[in-house]
Design an enzyme around this catalytic site. Structure first.
Site, mmCIF file in Angstrom:
data_model
loop_
_atom_site.group_PDB
_atom_site.id
_atom_site.type_symbol
_atom_site.label_atom_id
_atom_site.label_comp_id
_atom_site.label_asym_id
_atom_site.label_seq_id
_atom_site.Cartn_x
_atom_site.Cartn_y
_atom_site.Cartn_z
ATOM 1 N N GLU A 13 1.047 -0.981 -0.108
ATOM 2 C CA GLU A 13 0.144 -0.071 0.061
ATOM 3 C C GLU A 13 0.907 1.368 -0.105
ATOM 4 O O GLU A 13 0.447 2.126 -0.865
ATOM 5 C CB GLU A 13 -1.045 -0.134 1.317
ATOM 6 C CG GLU A 13 -1.625 1.270 1.411
ATOM 7 C CD GLU A 13 -3.018 1.318 2.448
ATOM 8 O OE1 GLU A 13 -3.798 0.574 2.037
ATOM 9 O OE2 GLU A 13 -3.035 1.901 3.229
ATOM 10 N N ARG A 58 4.571 34.121 -15.532
ATOM 11 C CA ARG A 58 3.815 35.098 -14.784
ATOM 12 C C ARG A 58 4.848 35.946 -14.243
ATOM 13 O O ARG A 58 6.007 35.799 -13.706
ATOM 14 C CB ARG A 58 3.303 34.479 -13.529
ATOM 15 C CG ARG A 58 2.740 35.395 -12.467
ATOM 16 C CD ARG A 58 1.163 35.995 -12.827
ATOM 17 N NE ARG A 58 0.887 37.101 -11.895
ATOM 18 C CZ ARG A 58 -0.327 37.621 -12.194
ATOM 19 N NH1 ARG A 58 -0.570 37.813 -13.418
ATOM 20 N NH2 ARG A 58 -0.404 38.685 -11.313
ATOM 21 N N GLN A 99 14.538 34.908 -6.309
ATOM 22 C CA GLN A 99 15.324 33.918 -5.526
ATOM 23 C C GLN A 99 14.339 33.058 -4.673
ATOM 24 O O GLN A 99 14.138 31.903 -4.588
ATOM 25 C CB GLN A 99 16.386 34.449 -4.582
ATOM 26 C CG GLN A 99 17.213 33.540 -4.157
ATOM 27 C CD GLN A 99 17.739 32.449 -5.286
ATOM 28 O OE1 GLN A 99 18.432 32.949 -6.070
ATOM 29 N NE2 GLN A 99 17.620 31.216 -5.008
#
Ligand SMILES: Cc1cc2nc3c(=O)[nH]c(=O)nc-3n(C[C@H](O)[C@H](O)[C@H](O)COP(=O)(O)OP(=O)(O)OC[C@H]3O[C@@H](n4cnc5c(N)ncnc54)[C@H](O)[C@@H]3O)c2cc1C
Lengths: 89, 393
Positions: free
Chosen positions: B251, B277, B288
């Site tokens: 799992e 953007r 940064q």
């Protein structure tokens, strides 16, 4: 040290820190007495793999193989390849 | 790290066309998960028919039962592609639960008769599966559970108790129920039973509203005096702990490699956004502080993949991976939460809107620190494997 002593010392150090090693009977029931829980068992199995180089298959994980120090010893002995050539540190 | 062959790449590519189909409408499903509730009260798993048709549910099962016969690593490699390509985290989670909850332990611990009866339906998805470990009393402390099973003659058991948080539970046809058969035997007191829907005394509750993974149904089960044939025990009585350990490995490795895939997708998306953007006359990625967050996302993806594939390789080679799997789980689940949070931040106001899908990712990610053993329990496991005692952890 023989196998029984190696196992007994591990069990005492890991699970019964207040018990002197020579006071742990080899047929003391580790499950009924609540000594080994599921995480402990995983660590025990992992230790057996490392210490004796035996792969523990999931289907070998039956209570009969882990219930007492003697049972663990018997299990290790049956899983080890050639008893005569065995060397233990 | 593990090298992938051309055959692996082709295998992964084979499933890729399905992911657009599976993703379609995922935002609506998250906002209104119960919208396609059927007549008997359970919400069907979204897109289940397409999931079945994709063949994803067949991956790790032997061809004898209709499976693809893939080993653990190849299965994970395909599932990483699922995480990268499919935007519906809840659906991916239900798929993983289907793969590992019953089929995996059945294939490993079931006798020939049980396999022939159930595995074909599990492979083709006509049998939906779940596993019920957690109950109202025993969550992290599995052996503290209230669910009990008592022998009834030689060939039956009577199960009694309640289970909570069962993924796929509201719609499951076959559930692996873990019960205490002898509390005095410590780890050997636990047994795994295959329980069919329709068993007298078994009642599945409705899908419960939750923070994330909303398209994955999750509910409670109650079992009152349920009579289960002894032949439906996986492995043998007392082996439940080993069954659970096996299942939890699968799992964690399967569902968290899906998350690593999702993190990779999110990283690519953030890189693209930070390049396009512009603010203050520059792409935001040139700041940064934004670049740092993206670098952290990259480190999270690589770290998670390495731990997961390395642990899986250990499983295949028969190494003891108790600690490795626990580390992989902590590393991936926590990296996924950080990555999802960073993506919301990097997208600014848009990241906060439901329509972008990033806030949903964040809600989905939080679940990963809880299911399959909480972050705290994984750390306890690591400490214990180091030989540190309970009082020291
Ligand atoms: C989305 C989702 C899907 C799930 N799917 C399934 C499923 O399919 N089947 C299933 O059986 N279960 C499922 N679960 C349940 C999940 O496995 C449990 O929620 C989890 O194991 C924790 O148990 P609990 O909720 O009872 O919390 P508790 O055990 O009550 O824990 C509460 C808090 O205490 C902490 N804690 C507990 N013990 C210790 C300790 N010794 N030391 C330090 N901290 C501790 C925990 O880490 C946690 O932060 C799912 C859960 C979620 C959220």
């Amino acid at each position: 040290m023989d196998i029984t002593e190696v196992i007994r010392e591990f069990v005492v150090t890991e699970y019964l820190p207040d018990t002197p090693a020579d006071e742990l009977e080899v047929d003391y029931d580790l499950f009924r007495n609540g000594v080994v829980n599921s995480l402990d068992l995983l660590r025990l199995i992992s230790w057996l793999k490392d210490q004796f180089g035996i792969p523990v298959d999931e289907l070998d994980i039956v209570p009969e193989n882990f219930r007492t120090v003697a049972a663990i010893r018997d299990f290790v002995e049956s899983a080890l390849p050639a008893p005569a050539e065995r060397t233990l540190s | 790290m593990y090298e992938w062959s051309q055959a692996h790449h082709e295998l992964r590519a084979e499933f890729a066309p399905w992911y657009e189909v599976l993703s379609e409408g995922h935002l609506d499903a998250d906002n209104d998960p119960g919208s396609d509730t059927d007549s008997d009260g359970g919400s069907p798993i979204r897109k289940w028919e397409q999931v079945r048709a994709s063949g994803l549910l067949r991956l790790p099962f032997h061809t004898e039962w209709g499976g693809r016969g893939l080993d653990l690593l190849s299965t994970m490699y395909v599932l990483e592609g699922l995480g990268e390509g499919c935007r519906d985290g809840g659906l991916c989670f239900s798929i993983c639960t289907q793969l590992v909850s019953a089929g995996i332990p059945l294939q490993r611990f079931g006798g020939p008769e049980l396999k022939a009866r159930y595995l074909p339906g599990i492979c083709d998805g006509s049998t939906i599966t779940a596993h019920a470990i957690t109950d109202p009393r025993g969550g992290s402390d599995v052996l503290g559970m209230g669910m009990t099973a008592k022998p009834d003659g030689d060939d039956h058991w009577i199960l009694d108790g309640d289970k909570v948080f069962v993924t796929n539970g509201p719609v499951a046809d076959l559930i692996v129920v873990y019960a205490l058969t002898d509390a005095s035997l410590g780890p050997f007191g636990l047994t795994a039973f295959l329980v069919e829907r329709g068993t007298e005394g078994l009642l599945a509750g409705p899908d419960l509203p939750k923070l994330g993974l909303r398209s994955s149904p999750l509910g409670e089960l109650s079992l009152r005096n349920c009579r289960i044939p002894a032949a439906n025990v996986l492995g043998r009585p007392g082996l439940g702990f080993a069954v659970l350990d096996h299942v939890m490995r699968w799992e964690i490795l399967c569902s968290f490699i899906v998350q690593a895939g999702a993190m990779r997708h999110r990283l690519d998306r953030c890189v693209a956004h930070a390049t396009q953007r512009r603010q203050f006359g520059r792409p935001i990625g040139s700041f940064q502080m934004i670049a740092d967050q993206i670098v952290e996302m990259k480190i999270g993806v690589e770290n998670s993949r390495r731990w997961l594939y390395d642990a899986a390789e250990g499983v295949v080679r028969g190494r003891d991976v108790t600690t490795d799997v626990a580390i992989a789980k902590v590393v991936t689940s926590e990296a996924n939460v950080r990555s999802a949070l960073a993506a919301v931040q990097i997208f600014g106001g848009r990241g906060y809107l439901a329509e972008t899908g990033l806030e949903k990712d964040l809600r989905d990610a939080v679940g990963g620190t809880i299911y399959s053993g909480t972050t705290q329990m994984q750390r306890i496991r690591i400490a214990r494997m180091l030989g540190l005692k309970e009082s020291q952890t």
